[in-house]
Design a protein around this motif. Structure first.
Motif, PDB file in Angstrom:
ATOM      1  N   VAL A   1      22.809  41.120  60.046  1.00  0.00           N
ATOM      2  CA  VAL A   1      22.222  41.288  59.168  1.00  0.00           C
ATOM      3  C   VAL A   1      21.194  42.655  59.936  1.00  0.00           C
ATOM      4  O   VAL A   1      20.933  43.423  59.513  1.00  0.00           O
ATOM      5  CB  VAL A   1      21.477  39.762  59.007  1.00  0.00           C
ATOM      6  N   ALA A   2      20.772  42.561  61.259  1.00  0.00           N
ATOM      7  CA  ALA A   2      20.386  43.495  62.041  1.00  0.00           C
ATOM      8  C   ALA A   2      20.546  44.704  62.039  1.00  0.00           C
ATOM      9  O   ALA A   2      20.098  45.806  61.959  1.00  0.00           O
ATOM     10  CB  ALA A   2      19.331  42.622  63.304  1.00  0.00           C
ATOM     11  N   ALA A   3      21.894  44.738  62.380  1.00  0.00           N
ATOM     12  CA  ALA A   3      22.437  45.832  62.333  1.00  0.00           C
ATOM     13  C   ALA A   3      22.678  46.050  60.992  1.00  0.00           C
ATOM     14  O   ALA A   3      22.896  47.984  60.949  1.00  0.00           O
ATOM     15  CB  ALA A   3      23.835  45.426  62.791  1.00  0.00           C
TER      16      ALA A   3
ATOM     17  N   THR B   1      35.237  33.334  53.582  1.00  0.00           N
ATOM     18  CA  THR B   1      35.700  33.487  55.296  1.00  0.00           C
ATOM     19  C   THR B   1      35.464  33.405  56.512  1.00  0.00           C
ATOM     20  O   THR B   1      35.249  32.586  57.139  1.00  0.00           O
ATOM     21  CB  THR B   1      37.601  33.881  55.842  1.00  0.00           C
ATOM     22  N   ARG B   2      34.844  34.944  56.076  1.00  0.00           N
ATOM     23  CA  ARG B   2      34.198  35.397  57.788  1.00  0.00           C
ATOM     24  C   ARG B   2      33.267  35.187  57.686  1.00  0.00           C
ATOM     25  O   ARG B   2      32.384  34.713  58.862  1.00  0.00           O
ATOM     26  CB  ARG B   2      34.263  36.986  56.979  1.00  0.00           C
ATOM     27  N   LEU B   3      31.875  34.945  56.739  1.00  0.00           N
ATOM     28  CA  LEU B   3      31.056  34.230  56.251  1.00  0.00           C
ATOM     29  C   LEU B   3      30.839  32.253  57.417  1.00  0.00           C
ATOM     30  O   LEU B   3      29.948  32.607  57.853  1.00  0.00           O
ATOM     31  CB  LEU B   3      30.532  34.065  55.466  1.00  0.00           C
ATOM     32  N   ALA B   4      31.789  31.993  56.407  1.00  0.00           N
ATOM     33  CA  ALA B   4      32.518  30.780  56.990  1.00  0.00           C
ATOM     34  C   ALA B   4      31.965  30.149  58.689  1.00  0.00           C
ATOM     35  O   ALA B   4      32.071  29.773  59.576  1.00  0.00           O
ATOM     36  CB  ALA B   4      32.995  30.003  56.646  1.00  0.00           C
ATOM     37  N   SER B   5      32.482  31.660  59.506  1.00  0.00           N
ATOM     38  CA  SER B   5      33.105  32.077  60.658  1.00  0.00           C
ATOM     39  C   SER B   5      32.320  32.019  61.561  1.00  0.00           C
ATOM     40  O   SER B   5      32.095  31.775  62.959  1.00  0.00           O
ATOM     41  CB  SER B   5      34.366  32.407  61.806  1.00  0.00           C
ATOM     42  N   LEU B   6      30.570  32.635  61.479  1.00  0.00           N
ATOM     43  CA  LEU B   6      29.391  33.043  62.192  1.00  0.00           C
ATOM     44  C   LEU B   6      28.833  31.634  62.405  1.00  0.00           C
ATOM     45  O   LEU B   6      28.411  30.958  61.348  1.00  0.00           O
ATOM     46  CB  LEU B   6      28.894  34.123  61.103  1.00  0.00           C
TER      47      LEU B   6
ATOM     48  N   VAL C   1      36.553  45.303  54.641  1.00  0.00           N
ATOM     49  CA  VAL C   1      38.178  45.875  55.236  1.00  0.00           C
ATOM     50  C   VAL C   1      37.824  45.227  56.402  1.00  0.00           C
ATOM     51  O   VAL C   1      39.087  44.974  57.209  1.00  0.00           O
ATOM     52  CB  VAL C   1      38.746  46.226  54.063  1.00  0.00           C
ATOM     53  N   GLY C   2      36.715  47.211  57.039  1.00  0.00           N
ATOM     54  CA  GLY C   2      37.492  47.444  58.410  1.00  0.00           C
ATOM     55  C   GLY C   2      37.192  46.203  59.117  1.00  0.00           C
ATOM     56  O   GLY C   2      37.406  46.941  60.537  1.00  0.00           O
ATOM     57  N   ALA C   3      35.826  45.674  59.208  1.00  0.00           N
ATOM     58  CA  ALA C   3      35.167  45.109  59.671  1.00  0.00           C
ATOM     59  C   ALA C   3      35.626  43.589  59.905  1.00  0.00           C
ATOM     60  O   ALA C   3      35.461  43.076  60.733  1.00  0.00           O
ATOM     61  CB  ALA C   3      33.656  44.863  59.774  1.00  0.00           C
ATOM     62  N   GLU C   4      36.466  43.107  59.062  1.00  0.00           N
ATOM     63  CA  GLU C   4      36.707  41.660  58.884  1.00  0.00           C
ATOM     64  C   GLU C   4      38.297  41.431  58.636  1.00  0.00           C
ATOM     65  O   GLU C   4      39.071  40.741  59.444  1.00  0.00           O
ATOM     66  CB  GLU C   4      37.330  41.067  57.073  1.00  0.00           C
TER      67      GLU C   4
END
Length: 254
Positions: free
Chosen positions: A165-167, A151-156, A236-239
């Motif tokens: 990725v760079a971070a 879900t998170r990947l699809a939203s980016l 989890v903390g990021a998403e």
């Protein structure tokens, strides 16, 4: 052995120890919810060898050592007893803390965790370890793939994905090799049935690094454990920080 583990101490009130994940750190793994936790509790965390300001270990890491150092940090901070919040590898540290120091641990919250890695997780760890000495961007792409929920990947947007990725490529703690090697060796299966404190297991339903089935196995193995599922990946903390914090607070308030 490492002589000094760097510590984070925030807030006041009942004690809550923070056990972070492999290749992570207290701020990296708990930063998004740390202020919320510290509003009502004394949150104490240690960075494992090679994370944060803790010197890198000169040999393999020991689950006993990580658990003992975490408990020592809590006691040194003036806490006689405490709950333990573990994330990923930190769930095994939390379980070991509970079995080695039952007189001090009052509750467990185990998030995106495992009693022992399954074959999918072993393959991911072996790939992770193999990429550490190579292209860090390639490593970050792999970790983004396995640790980020669909879900998170699809939203980016493509731009946001590249920034993410760079971070991640820029954040690889020196102690990651030893920490990932410990992930592959962990097995707390035999200890689960002996845990007698209230336990909450938080499963990340879109986690492909530590699949939710492993969290469900934790919950099944610990007498009386509660299980909560959050729709997110391993990060989890990021998403899903709000859902994670709410689950922790509601459980510890009981």
């Amino acid at each position: 052995m490492t002589e000094h583990f760097s510590r984070t101490v925030r807030g006041s009130g009942p004690g809550l120890l923070l056990a972070h994940g492999g290749g992570g750190g207290v701020e990296a793994n708990f930063g998004p919810i740390l202020d919320g936790l510290a509003r009502t509790r004394t949150a104490v965390g240690v960075d494992y060898p090679g994370s944060g300001a803790t010197p890198r270990a000169t040999g393999p890491l020991s689950l006993d050592e990580l658990a003992d150092e975490l408990v020592r940090a809590g006691v040194d901070s003036g806490l006689e007893e405490f709950a333990v919040l573990g994330y990923s590898l930190g769930t095994a540290v939390a379980v070991r803390a509970a079995t080695r120091h039952p007189e001090r641990v009052t509750a467990l919250v185990l998030t995106a965790g495992f009693a022992r890695p399954d074959n999918r997780m072993r393959l991911a760890c072996a790939t992770w370890a193999g990429l550490l000495d190579g292209d860090r961007v390639l490593l970050a792409r792999f970790l983004t793939l396995v640790a980020t929920g669909r879900t998170r990947l699809a939203s980016l947007t493509p731009e946001e994905l590249e920034e993410s990725v760079a971070a991640l490529a820029a954040f690889v703690p020196p102690g990651t090799p030893e920490q990932v090697a410990l992930v592959e060796r962990v097995d707390t299966t035999a200890e689960l049935a002996s845990i007698r404190v209230p336990t909450l297991v938080v499963a990340a339903t879109e986690d492909t690094l530590a699949p939710p089935e492993l969290s469900r196995q934790l919950a099944d193995g610990i007498p009386g454990a509660e299980l909560v599922e959050i729709r997110c990946g391993h990060l989890v903390g990021a998403e899903a920080p709000d859902e994670w914090l709410r689950a922790i607070e509601e459980f510890l308030a009981k």
